[in-house]
Write an enzyme that holds these catalytic residues in place. Structure first.
Site, PDB file in Angstrom:
ATOM      1  N   HIS A  35      -1.167 -10.188  -4.940  1.00  0.00           N
ATOM      2  CA  HIS A  35      -1.718  -8.961  -5.500  1.00  0.00           C
ATOM      3  C   HIS A  35      -2.474  -9.299  -6.772  1.00  0.00           C
ATOM      4  O   HIS A  35      -2.190 -10.300  -7.430  1.00  0.00           O
ATOM      5  CB  HIS A  35      -0.602  -7.953  -5.790  1.00  0.00           C
TER       6      HIS A  35
ATOM      7  N   HIS B  30       0.375 -14.210   0.165  1.00  0.00           N
ATOM      8  CA  HIS B  30       0.026 -12.787   0.032  1.00  0.00           C
ATOM      9  C   HIS B  30       0.101 -12.442  -1.455  1.00  0.00           C
ATOM     10  O   HIS B  30       1.185 -12.271  -2.008  1.00  0.00           O
ATOM     11  CB  HIS B  30       1.005 -11.936   0.839  1.00  0.00           C
TER      12      HIS B  30
ATOM     13  N   CYS C 147       2.366  -1.645  -4.544  1.00  0.00           N
ATOM     14  CA  CYS C 147       3.765  -1.455  -4.164  1.00  0.00           C
ATOM     15  C   CYS C 147       4.229  -0.120  -4.720  1.00  0.00           C
ATOM     16  O   CYS C 147       4.091   0.121  -5.930  1.00  0.00           O
ATOM     17  CB  CYS C 147       4.640  -2.587  -4.709  1.00  0.00           C
TER      18      CYS C 147
ATOM     19  N   ARG D  91      -2.843  -1.194   6.805  1.00  0.00           N
ATOM     20  CA  ARG D  91      -1.425  -0.860   6.664  1.00  0.00           C
ATOM     21  C   ARG D  91      -1.016  -0.902   5.193  1.00  0.00           C
ATOM     22  O   ARG D  91      -0.705   0.115   4.586  1.00  0.00           O
ATOM     23  CB  ARG D  91      -0.569  -1.837   7.499  1.00  0.00           C
ATOM     24  N   ASP D  92      -1.060  -2.053   4.592  1.00  0.00           N
ATOM     25  CA  ASP D  92      -0.600  -2.225   3.218  1.00  0.00           C
ATOM     26  C   ASP D  92      -1.460  -1.440   2.239  1.00  0.00           C
ATOM     27  O   ASP D  92      -0.965  -0.953   1.214  1.00  0.00           O
ATOM     28  CB  ASP D  92      -0.621  -3.712   2.866  1.00  0.00           C
TER      29      ASP D  92
ATOM     30  N   ASN E 245      -3.713  -5.467  -3.452  1.00  0.00           N
ATOM     31  CA  ASN E 245      -3.842  -6.837  -2.981  1.00  0.00           C
ATOM     32  C   ASN E 245      -5.175  -7.415  -3.454  1.00  0.00           C
ATOM     33  O   ASN E 245      -6.086  -6.684  -3.825  1.00  0.00           O
ATOM     34  CB  ASN E 245      -3.823  -6.870  -1.449  1.00  0.00           C
TER      35      ASN E 245
END
Length: 313
Positions: free
Chosen positions: A212, A210, A243, A16-17, A252
């Site tokens: 990055h 979480h 992002c 997803r991300d 990430n």
């Protein structure tokens, strides 16, 4: 010396991300194959889809097809992300395909406005309704707070503001709150202080880190969170992600790099490092470009020297 936990949990967010930040849409069949690979590495939590408007993130417009197409072991929990009540309405049409739902807000007013065109108060009012609906559906509700450690538009984000939002999520029914380093502005010293405070403020809530790797501090930040008592992490195979709001916000931390670090420190993850490296290499082949994960190149550490190999210093 801080005693490290024996085990940590890792949620893989690449499908997803990671995929949503790719410049081109990945074929549905390839997404399904990569998720199936990840689900057989020992990972028990995978974020696979987002129910946002297709014109906003076309890379994830096939979420329903992906959810119906994947074949994962029964003990693997799939998560979807919803941006608002309409997104939850759409997700619930395929309620049987997942068991967890993520909701989110930014701790920065400017970032939240640019990301979802709402104030924090507007987002949280909707999130309160969404969270209660998720719980009523007997689904697990996880909340995510973006820009938890800093905002590229506003600078430092007050810790109390972030933790106040986290408490609102918990009161609404979220059993997990993730703190996102959305544009890679965290540093290990602050992370240690932050997670010590978060764990104290949120008893009974799963507190998730979480990070990055935008500025190369992702693993150091993960270690600082670990030392502060955090045992739940999110990461992305191949170091995919980023992002889309500010320019230059890269991916990430790589799942395989994070898992490698934990294993070398004696912290179990339940994940096969060679298997997740293979999955990251498969993603690299699908994308047709080199990914930035270190473990893709180096592989797992092999402590047995190869006979006849030259010495390196």
């Amino acid at each position: 010396m801080t005693r490290l936990p024996a085990h940590v949990d890792i949620r893989e967010v690449g499908p997803r991300d990671g995929f949503q930040n790719e410049p081109e849409t990945i074929a549905t069949a390839d997404k399904i194959d990569l998720i199936n690979r990840l689900a057989r590495t020992g990972l028990r939590r995978i974020e696979v889809a987002s129910f946002v408007r297709p014109e906003v993130i076309p890379q994830l417009s096939d979420g329903v097809e992906v959810l119906h197409g994947v074949d994962v072991p029964d003990d693997v929990s799939l998560m979807v992300l919803v941006p608002n009540s309409k997104g939850l309405d759409n997700a619930l049409k395929v309620r049987e395909t997942f068991s967890e739902v993520a909701i989110f807000v930014s701790a920065s007013e400017t970032h939240n406005k640019k990301n979802v065109n709402r104030t924090i108060a507007e987002s949280m009012a909707d999130n309160d309704v969404i969270a209660k609906r998720i719980v009523a559906e007997d689904l697990r509700c996880a909340a995510v707070i973006a820009t938890s450690y800093g905002c590229p538009f506003e600078g430092k984000v007050p810790m109390n503001r972030v933790l106040d939002i986290a408490e609102q999520f918990a009161a609404a029914g979220a059993t997990e709150v993730g703190f996102g380093d959305t544009t890679g502005m965290a540093n290990p010293a602050y992370v240690g202080e932050f997670f010590a405070a978060a764990i104290e403020r949120l008893p009974g809530v799963e507190v998730t880190a979480h990070f990055h790797n935008t500025r190369g501090q992702g693993l150091a930040n993960a270690y600082a969170a670990l030392q502060a008592g955090c045992t739940s992490f999110e990461s992305s195979f191949g170091e995919l992600g980023g992002c889309p709001v500010p320019v230059g916000s890269t991916g990430n931390i790589a799942s395989e790099d994070l898992i490698s670090m934990f294993h070398e420190m004696g912290v179990s993850t339940g994940v096969s490092l060679p298997a997740i490296i293979d999955a990251a290499r498969a993603a690299q082949a699908v994308l047709g470009r080199k990914l930035t994960s270190h473990s893709i190149v180096a592989g797992p550490i092999d402590w047995a020297p190869t006979p006849g190999a030259p010495a390196c210093h």
